[in-house]
Design a protein around this motif. Structure first.
Motif, short mmCIF file in Angstrom:
data_model
loop_
_atom_site.label_atom_id
_atom_site.label_comp_id
_atom_site.label_asym_id
_atom_site.label_seq_id
_atom_site.Cartn_x
_atom_site.Cartn_y
_atom_site.Cartn_z
N ALA A 260 0.81 -1.22 0.00
CA ALA A 260 0.00 0.00 0.00
C ALA A 260 0.84 1.27 0.00
N ALA A 261 2.15 1.13 0.07
CA ALA A 261 3.04 2.30 0.05
C ALA A 261 3.87 2.38 -1.22
N ALA A 262 3.61 1.48 -2.16
CA ALA A 262 4.44 1.42 -3.38
C ALA A 262 4.37 2.71 -4.18
N ASP A 263 3.19 3.28 -4.31
CA ASP A 263 3.06 4.51 -5.10
C ASP A 263 3.84 5.66 -4.46
N GLU A 264 3.86 5.69 -3.12
CA GLU A 264 4.61 6.75 -2.45
C GLU A 264 6.11 6.57 -2.67
N LEU A 265 6.60 5.34 -2.53
CA LEU A 265 8.02 5.12 -2.73
C LEU A 265 8.42 5.46 -4.17
N ALA A 266 7.53 5.23 -5.11
CA ALA A 266 7.83 5.53 -6.52
C ALA A 266 8.04 7.02 -6.75
N ARG A 267 7.62 7.85 -5.81
CA ARG A 267 7.79 9.29 -5.95
C ARG A 267 9.13 9.79 -5.43
N ILE A 268 9.96 8.88 -4.93
CA ILE A 268 11.29 9.30 -4.47
C ILE A 268 12.02 9.92 -5.66
N PRO A 269 12.65 11.07 -5.47
CA PRO A 269 13.31 11.73 -6.61
C PRO A 269 14.38 10.86 -7.25
N GLU A 270 14.46 10.92 -8.56
CA GLU A 270 15.41 10.08 -9.29
C GLU A 270 16.84 10.32 -8.86
N GLU A 271 17.16 11.55 -8.49
CA GLU A 271 18.55 11.87 -8.14
C GLU A 271 19.01 11.18 -6.85
N VAL A 272 18.06 10.70 -6.03
CA VAL A 272 18.45 9.98 -4.81
C VAL A 272 19.23 8.72 -5.17
N SER A 273 18.87 8.10 -6.29
CA SER A 273 19.55 6.87 -6.70
C SER A 273 20.98 7.11 -7.14
#
Length: 393
Positions: A260-273
């Protein structure tokens, strides 16, 4: 003061007995460079071990290939999923619900940004890992303390009061769960974690679990991932191989979302990776895939050191209260009966030349305590307790 004993290499399978004090003093990391050479450091969570062979080989192979570019792929997440299945009987770690982050604490910051806003409350169980306070306040969130119970376990009456207080403010509240708990070493069981999930749901508090010490539990203990319990579907976890395989200098961690938190985690900014080290990901992946035997040898060595410390304290420092715990390689010592004030670590350092982590930095409930790092040789642990006893004379 007696001369320092030397932990000598031998053919023991215990990695904690493989390095001499002279070997260790060649290191340039924080543990070995913060204090003068006459101080024995048993404070920060670095282990006195050689690198696991599969990890060393993976790193040297990558360097030989010049494979030192940007991180990519899902190898780390797949290795962690396989490890979780084999070690914790958990099939719920879905690779598609993960994100690589620089390390666990920076991952926590990014996840809290997704779940909370400036000024919102973050509940912690004190005494707890000092960066919980530092990172949370530096990102403009408020720490709300829910003290642990007398046995070092979650006090659910205290936790409910904290949740009620956090929810009453009308903001978005989060609970930063330390599992296994640092500094007490408590390993939360499935019943406790299920109760956490139910209480969080009742008050609308989002759970973020720091599970960095998950692989390091006693041989006769089991770890339960927070996301594996009923009701934790909207939780998030931060995991890493760094503590279990002594890889703090090889930055990499994973954020893991419940369904139920997958959509939120998908919003992590790309630059964090971009923050994790490519070599770090290679090292962590090798540790999880091929470092199991080495890990179990460390766990056995830490088990031995827990028993050794209990005996040494009973003999040399009977006033110190110590409850051997099932998790982490850290020991939480109640030194209040010694009469050394709120910060006994200062006396042990000044008069005994042994460095321990001061309990005051762990928040409410830490005064009069110290945290001792058990991930060293039996010889150096014995010398540390001898020095602590000298500090009282």
């Amino acid at each position: 003061m007696d001369p320092e004993p030397r932990a000598t290499p031998d053919d023991d399978t215990n990695p904690l007995r493989r390095l001499s004090l002279d070997d260790l003093r060649l290191r340039t990391s924080m543990k070995w460079r913060t204090y003068p050479d006459d101080v024995l450091p048993l404070w920060v969570a670095e282990m006195d071990v050689p690198l696991a062979v599969p990890v060393a080989e993976a790193i040297t192979d990558a360097v030989a290939l010049g494979d030192t570019g940007y991180p990519a792929g899902t190898a780390y997440a797949r290795a962690l999923a396989d490890f979780a299945r084999a070690r914790w009987d958990w099939d719920g770690l879905a690779v598609e619900r993960t994100a690589i982050v620089p390390d666990v604490m920076l991952g926590i910051v990014e996840v809290l940004k997704l779940l909370t806003g400036p000024g919102d409350p973050v509940v912690v169980n004190c005494p707890v890992y000092p960066p919980f306070y530092q990172f949370v306040t530096h990102m403009d969130r408020r720490v709300v303390e829910a003290p642990l119970g007398a046995a070092g376990r979650i006090d659910f009456a205290s936790l409910e009061r904290a949740f009620r207080h956090a929810a009453a403010d009308g903001g978005r509240a989060a609970y930063l769960l330390c599992s296994p708990h640092n500094p007490t070493g408590t390993v939360h069981d499935a019943e406790e974690l299920s109760a956490v999930a139910a209480l969080a749901d009742r008050y609308g508090v989002r759970v973020v679990a720091d599970e960095i010490h998950a692989p390091v539990v006693a041989l006769d203990a089991g770890f339960v991932p927070y996301l594996s319990v009923p009701g934790a579907e909207n939780g998030l976890s931060l995991m890493s191989a760094s503590k279990a395989w002594n890889l703090a200098g090889l930055k990499a961690a994973l954020a893991v979302a419940g369904p139920a938190a997958a959509d939120e985690l998908a919003r992590i900014p790309e630059e964090v990776s971009h923050g994790p080290s490519h070599l770090g990901i290679i090292a962590h992946t090798a540790a999880l895939r091929d470092g199991g035997d080495w890990l179990d040898a460390v766990r056995a060595g830490v088990d031995d050191n827990r028993r050794l410390l209990a005996g040494l304290l009973a003999e040399r420092l009977p006033g110190v209260r110590y409850r051997p715990a099932a998790g982490t390689y850290l020991a939480w010592l109640d030194c209040r009966p010694l009469g050394l004030g709120d910060d006994p670590a200062a006396a042990f350092l000044e008069r005994g030349r042994v460095a321990l982590s001061p309990g005051t930095s762990f928040g409410t409930g830490g005064a009069g305590h110290v945290r001792l790092n058990l991930a060293t040789s039996p010889e150096l642990l014995t010398e540390a307790v001898r020095r602590m006893a000298v500090a009282l004379t």
